[in-house]
Design an enzyme around this catalytic site. Structure first.
Site, short mmCIF file in Angstrom:
data_model
loop_
_atom_site.label_atom_id
_atom_site.label_comp_id
_atom_site.label_asym_id
_atom_site.label_seq_id
_atom_site.Cartn_x
_atom_site.Cartn_y
_atom_site.Cartn_z
N LYS A 87 0.84 -1.20 0.00
CA LYS A 87 0.00 0.00 0.00
C LYS A 87 0.87 1.25 0.00
CE LYS A 87 -3.78 1.93 2.84
NZ LYS A 87 -4.60 1.67 4.05
N SER A 162 -9.33 2.53 3.64
CA SER A 162 -8.42 3.20 2.73
C SER A 162 -7.59 2.23 1.88
CB SER A 162 -7.48 4.12 3.51
OG SER A 162 -6.63 3.39 4.38
N SER A 186 -9.64 0.40 7.84
CA SER A 186 -9.12 0.42 6.48
C SER A 186 -8.65 -0.91 5.92
CB SER A 186 -7.97 1.43 6.37
OG SER A 186 -8.46 2.73 6.53
#
Length: 475
Positions: A87, A162, A186
């Site tokens: 990520k 997220s 997230s």
């Protein structure tokens, strides 16, 4: 099956990359086993995964940056040779870390973040970095002036946030697993939106997150999103082999359900008063019935949070945006907080109005563990929704929505997950149902006491065996 498949039914579009190649329909554990047996090579798996990513990326917009020449990870470990992504809020040496923000120009990281070193120890091959909303603040991966990350089950809808880029790639079959982290939901939110398994570990179970470990309340845990429970279990075992926290009970490798009969509490509406929609409520109720059929005792439970919890978390969220705006030049010398998106700026401005509440907010947030522990008296797990309503369409939670309306929508959506971040307890999202109209996944959430990951995984294995998770390639 074709190399990439899109199906349109009316306005509904589904995208996936499952095909007859080195990855096939393997999960990460299965692919690593095939590599160990010599049936496929690690280089072949990386090449075919890269091709799958290219097949779906034009529709999903999940990738931030690619590695030019992916290097295999450690030659051992449960995921040796398995292709994956990191990520883009976590440093991977040689790649820029952009945090999903247009407020600065990122520069290449000089070293791997501590968690990336832990992740690489499992043997994965990193192909690049996935997109996230600015600084991970939003439960959807959308932007001002850029393409959103789209849900492979229905591209008109959010992939969650997220860790939306990671979830979209895994759900579409581009890679078996991908890095995710969770500061308010997230990992679990995009897992629920995309029909995946998402485990937020206990605080301290994996190496501390570089961005949050110095904060007054460390709310962030790193992990992965996966398509199977066994992949999430294998990840946790590998992470524990690299570094075990002696303050937590060991998890080891969980390989299936336990014979132990559990006492499980459940609630369908959030303690903050947000009502849950009918489809999500039904998914929780049906999961409770499944757990009862498996021999567990399931009973309603109350979680008596301080009524100020939601607003306190919002103030803390604003504090994080304020700190990023104040220290942004450490990310890039051209950092300009005026270029932060509408959500980040709204959070910051709201905090500046309420900064004087910070001491009381921190005290109350830290006391949340008392209410959480009280709810668990006599219980092993608690079952809830992940989100208060089903996955919204792109635009509903866009940072372009005026801040007062946007934050109201977010709080009406993200009504369950932040509790575990504040308390530091483990929590797991698993697929449970699909919406009737759009066929979108609906997740449910199991939460445990601190250090209770083994119990979570055993229960998730049982649910997966009893009601196998729907696969995108079979619909």
């Amino acid at each position: 099956m074709t190399t990439s498949e899109e199906r349109t039914r009316g306005e509904r579009t589904r995208v996936h990359a499952f095909r007859d190649d080195a990855l096939g329909e393997h999960d990460a554990v299965g692919l690593a086993a095939a590599i160990r047996r010599g049936e496929v090579g690690a280089a072949e798996a990386a090449r075919d995964a890269a091709e799958r990513v290219r097949q779906v990326e034009a529709r999903l917009h999940a990738v931030q940056v690619y590695v030019d020449a992916p290097a295999p990870g450690a030659g051992f470990g449960p995921f040796a040779g398995v292709p994956t992504f990191v990520k883009d809020n976590t440093d991977h040496r040689g790649l820029p870390t952009g945090h999903g923000s247009a407020a600065f120009t990122p520069r290449a990281a000089r070293r791997d973040a501590p968690f990336v070193r832990q992740f690489l120890s499992s043997g994965v091959t990193v192909l690049g970095k996935t997109r996230l909303p600015e600084f991970g603040f939003s439960p959807t991966t959308e932007y001002d002036g850029a393409e959103p990350v789209r849900n492979p089950w229905h591209t008109d809808h959010s992939a969650g946030g997220s860790s939306g880029g990671s979830a979209a790639l895994v759900a579409a079959g581009a890679v078996p697993i991908a890095h995710a982290n969770d500061g308010g939901g997230s990992i679990r939110i995009p897992a629920a939106c995309c029909g995946l398994v998402g485990l937020k570990p206990t605080r301290g179970r994996v190496v501390p997150n570089a961005q949050s470990r110095r904060l007054p309340v460390d709310i962030v845990s790193d992990g992965i999103v996966s398509r199977t429970v066994r992949d999430s279990a294998a990840f946790l075992a590998a992470a524990e082999s690299y570094r075990r926290n002696p303050e937590l009970p060991p998890v080891g490798l969980v390989e299936g359900p336990s014979g132990r009969r559990l006492r499980i509490g459940f609630l369908t509406d959030s303690p903050n008063g947000v009502p849950t929609d009918a489809a999500t409520r039904a998914a929780v109720t049906e999961t409770a019935a499944t757990l009862e059929r498996l021999g567990h005792t399931v009973q309603p439970v109350e979680l008596a949070l301080d009524p100020r919890f939601t607003q306190d978390f919002l103030v803390y969220w604003g504090l994080l945006s304020f700190l990023l705006g104040a220290t942004g030049r450490t990310l890039g010398t051209d950092f300009d907080r005026r270029r932060m998106d509408g959500l980040s700026q709204g959070l910051r401005e709201s905090y500046l109005e309420h900064w004087h509440r910070t001491p009381g907010v921190l005290r109350r947030l830290k006391r949340t563990k008392v209410a959480y522990a009280a709810a668990f008296r006599g219980l092993d797990l608690i079952l809830t929704p992940v989100l208060a309503h089903t996955t919204p369409r792109i635009g509903h939670l866009s940072p372009a929505v005026p801040y007062p309306a946007l934050v109201e929508r977010i709080l009406a959506y993200v009504a369950f997950t932040p509790i575990n971040n504040v308390v530091g307890t483990p929590s797991l999202s698993v697929p449970a149902a699909r919406t009737t109209e759009d066929g979108l996944p609906i997740g449910v959430m199991l939460s445990a006491r601190p250090g209770g990951e083994r119990t979570l995984l055993e229960a998730a294995f049982a649910l997966e065996a009893e009601r196998p998770f729907r696969r995108i390639q079979d619909v």
